[in-house]
Motif scaffolding. Structure first.
Motif, mmCIF file in Angstrom:
data_model
loop_
_atom_site.group_PDB
_atom_site.id
_atom_site.type_symbol
_atom_site.label_atom_id
_atom_site.label_comp_id
_atom_site.label_asym_id
_atom_site.label_seq_id
_atom_site.Cartn_x
_atom_site.Cartn_y
_atom_site.Cartn_z
ATOM 1 N N LEU A 58 13.734 -5.040 -11.709
ATOM 2 C CA LEU A 58 13.187 -5.348 -10.394
ATOM 3 C C LEU A 58 11.996 -6.292 -10.516
ATOM 4 O O LEU A 58 11.159 -6.119 -11.396
ATOM 5 N N PRO A 59 11.889 -7.277 -9.639
ATOM 6 C CA PRO A 59 10.695 -8.132 -9.606
ATOM 7 C C PRO A 59 9.545 -7.376 -8.947
ATOM 8 O O PRO A 59 9.752 -6.346 -8.283
ATOM 9 N N PRO A 60 8.311 -7.868 -9.082
ATOM 10 C CA PRO A 60 7.162 -7.168 -8.493
ATOM 11 C C PRO A 60 7.298 -6.885 -7.009
ATOM 12 O O PRO A 60 6.866 -5.831 -6.535
ATOM 13 N N SER A 61 7.929 -7.786 -6.247
ATOM 14 C CA SER A 61 8.061 -7.556 -4.807
ATOM 15 C C SER A 61 8.906 -6.327 -4.518
ATOM 16 O O SER A 61 8.620 -5.561 -3.587
ATOM 17 N N ARG A 62 9.943 -6.098 -5.326
ATOM 18 C CA ARG A 62 10.801 -4.921 -5.127
ATOM 19 C C ARG A 62 10.143 -3.652 -5.674
ATOM 20 O O ARG A 62 10.293 -2.569 -5.116
ATOM 21 N N ILE A 63 9.434 -3.804 -6.795
ATOM 22 C CA ILE A 63 8.706 -2.647 -7.339
ATOM 23 C C ILE A 63 7.666 -2.179 -6.328
ATOM 24 O O ILE A 63 7.413 -0.978 -6.182
ATOM 25 N N ALA A 64 7.078 -3.134 -5.613
ATOM 26 C CA ALA A 64 6.098 -2.788 -4.589
ATOM 27 C C ALA A 64 6.727 -1.903 -3.519
ATOM 28 O O ALA A 64 6.103 -0.948 -3.029
ATOM 29 N N GLU A 65 7.968 -2.181 -3.153
ATOM 30 C CA GLU A 65 8.649 -1.372 -2.153
ATOM 31 C C GLU A 65 8.876 0.055 -2.664
ATOM 32 O O GLU A 65 8.793 1.014 -1.904
ATOM 33 N N VAL A 66 9.164 0.167 -3.957
ATOM 34 C CA VAL A 66 9.419 1.487 -4.536
ATOM 35 C C VAL A 66 8.137 2.309 -4.633
ATOM 36 O O VAL A 66 8.119 3.501 -4.333
ATOM 37 N N THR A 67 7.056 1.665 -5.044
ATOM 38 C CA THR A 67 5.819 2.396 -5.366
ATOM 39 C C THR A 67 4.826 2.464 -4.219
ATOM 40 O O THR A 67 3.871 3.246 -4.277
ATOM 41 N N GLY A 68 5.014 1.634 -3.191
ATOM 42 C CA GLY A 68 4.065 1.620 -2.092
ATOM 43 C C GLY A 68 2.845 0.758 -2.345
ATOM 44 O O GLY A 68 1.923 0.729 -1.524
ATOM 45 N N LEU A 69 2.824 0.036 -3.465
ATOM 46 C CA LEU A 69 1.734 -0.887 -3.772
ATOM 47 C C LEU A 69 2.041 -2.253 -3.176
ATOM 48 O O LEU A 69 3.146 -2.503 -2.694
ATOM 49 N N THR A 70 1.072 -3.139 -3.219
ATOM 50 C CA THR A 70 1.344 -4.524 -2.863
ATOM 51 C C THR A 70 1.982 -5.224 -4.056
ATOM 52 O O THR A 70 1.831 -4.789 -5.209
ATOM 53 N N ALA A 71 2.697 -6.313 -3.795
ATOM 54 C CA ALA A 71 3.323 -7.071 -4.879
ATOM 55 C C ALA A 71 2.266 -7.594 -5.847
ATOM 56 O O ALA A 71 2.486 -7.629 -7.066
ATOM 57 N N ASN A 72 1.113 -7.993 -5.314
ATOM 58 C CA ASN A 72 0.044 -8.493 -6.176
ATOM 59 C C ASN A 72 -0.483 -7.386 -7.091
ATOM 60 O O ASN A 72 -0.720 -7.608 -8.285
ATOM 61 N N ALA A 73 -0.658 -6.196 -6.531
ATOM 62 C CA ALA A 73 -1.133 -5.067 -7.348
ATOM 63 C C ALA A 73 -0.124 -4.730 -8.436
ATOM 64 O O ALA A 73 -0.494 -4.419 -9.577
ATOM 65 N N VAL A 74 1.165 -4.780 -8.101
ATOM 66 C CA VAL A 74 2.209 -4.516 -9.097
ATOM 67 C C VAL A 74 2.144 -5.556 -10.214
ATOM 68 O O VAL A 74 2.215 -5.210 -11.400
ATOM 69 N N SER A 75 2.013 -6.825 -9.847
ATOM 70 C CA SER A 75 1.958 -7.890 -10.861
ATOM 71 C C SER A 75 0.783 -7.679 -11.809
ATOM 72 O O SER A 75 0.920 -7.837 -13.031
ATOM 73 N N ILE A 76 -0.363 -7.317 -11.256
ATOM 74 C CA ILE A 76 -1.551 -7.103 -12.083
ATOM 75 C C ILE A 76 -1.343 -5.904 -13.006
ATOM 76 O O ILE A 76 -1.619 -5.966 -14.215
ATOM 77 N N ARG A 77 -0.855 -4.796 -12.451
ATOM 78 C CA ARG A 77 -0.620 -3.598 -13.273
ATOM 79 C C ARG A 77 0.419 -3.860 -14.354
ATOM 80 O O ARG A 77 0.275 -3.408 -15.494
ATOM 81 N N LEU A 78 1.485 -4.570 -14.009
ATOM 82 C CA LEU A 78 2.536 -4.857 -14.986
ATOM 83 C C LEU A 78 1.998 -5.717 -16.114
ATOM 84 O O LEU A 78 2.257 -5.459 -17.296
ATOM 85 N N HIS A 79 1.231 -6.738 -15.766
ATOM 86 C CA HIS A 79 0.654 -7.619 -16.784
ATOM 87 C C HIS A 79 -0.251 -6.836 -17.729
ATOM 88 O O HIS A 79 -0.149 -6.965 -18.957
ATOM 89 N N ARG A 80 -1.115 -5.996 -17.178
ATOM 90 C CA ARG A 80 -2.033 -5.211 -18.002
ATOM 91 C C ARG A 80 -1.282 -4.194 -18.846
ATOM 92 O O ARG A 80 -1.627 -3.972 -20.020
ATOM 93 N N ALA A 81 -0.266 -3.570 -18.262
ATOM 94 C CA ALA A 81 0.484 -2.554 -19.010
ATOM 95 C C ALA A 81 1.218 -3.182 -20.187
ATOM 96 O O ALA A 81 1.247 -2.619 -21.292
ATOM 97 N N LYS A 82 1.798 -4.356 -19.982
ATOM 98 C CA LYS A 82 2.507 -5.015 -21.085
ATOM 99 C C LYS A 82 1.544 -5.419 -22.191
ATOM 100 O O LYS A 82 1.872 -5.324 -23.384
ATOM 101 N N LYS A 83 0.349 -5.856 -21.807
ATOM 102 C CA LYS A 83 -0.655 -6.187 -22.825
ATOM 103 C C LYS A 83 -1.054 -4.947 -23.615
ATOM 104 O O LYS A 83 -1.208 -4.998 -24.836
ATOM 105 N N LYS A 84 -1.237 -3.819 -22.923
ATOM 106 C CA LYS A 84 -1.586 -2.572 -23.609
ATOM 107 C C LYS A 84 -0.474 -2.146 -24.556
ATOM 108 O O LYS A 84 -0.729 -1.733 -25.695
#
Length: 201
Positions: A147-173
């Motif tokens: 799923l792209p961030p826009s669709r993940i946002a629909e699943v989690t209730g976050l904004t697409a921007n928040a999902v993108s930021i969290r995904l980027h940080r999580a992958k770095k971790k």
């Protein structure tokens, strides 16, 4: 007031130049990408290409604010093809990274896989477990469900921007934790310090 009017005029001129360019090159770029990629990612790559053209409109041959003659198709098309080629290469690299992570995630979460059989995947599994639950869910939705961030946002209730930021940080971790765990395994050979002519990046 004069400065404001000047800025507005410059912005309008920039927008007009981009709209004229997009009208001319969108269809040829779409055909170019279709001949080089599967249909599914083409629209996304085309959108990325147009975004680069918007950001770099002043760099397009003949389209700078100081252009001295009207521009034409032959002036701009090779440059635009080069931008599309770069965006396609970026998309392919991102897809390879995603597929690699998906493969490792799939292996790491298979039942009955013992640590000793594949330390690298075990390290990834351990790193996943150390993420916050929401971050882990975002990574798994991205890797497993594709799923792209826009669709993940629909699943989690976050904004697409928040999902993108969290995904980027999580992958770095994940990358940092896996590297720490696997870099210094006993008996694991590395080519650090060897004169093999390759430069590290």
């Amino acid at each position: 007031m004069t400065e404001y009017v000047t800025d507005e005029r410059a912005a309008g001129d920039r927008r007009a130049r981009f709209e004229a360019l997009a009208h001319l090159v969108t269809e040829p770029l779409h055909r170019y990408l279709l001949r080089r990629a599967d249909p599914d990612p083409v629209d996304d790559v085309l959108a990325d290409t147009l975004l680069v053209l918007w950001r770099r409109i002043d760099d397009v041959p003949g389209l700078g604010p100081d252009a001295v003659r009207p521009w034409c198709y032959d002036d701009v098309m090779p440059w635009c093809y080069g931008v599309a080629r770069g965006c396609l290469a970026n998309a392919r690299r991102a897809d390879r990274r995603r597929r690699s992570l998906l493969e490792r995630l799939t292996w790491a979460t298979r039942p009955g896989v013992e640590e000793a059989t594949d330390p690298d995947h075990s390290a990834l599994h351990t790193a996943l477990a150390q993420l916050r639950a929401l971050d882990r869910e975002i990574v798994l939705l991205w890797a497993y469900e594709e799923l792209p961030p826009s669709r993940i946002a629909e699943v989690t209730g976050l904004t697409a921007n928040a999902v993108s930021i969290r995904l980027h940080r999580a992958k770095k971790k994940l990358a940092a934790q896996v590297e720490r765990k696997t870099a210094a395994r006993p008996g694991h050979e590395t080519d650090e310090g060897q004169g093999n002519g390759r430069s590290s990046r």
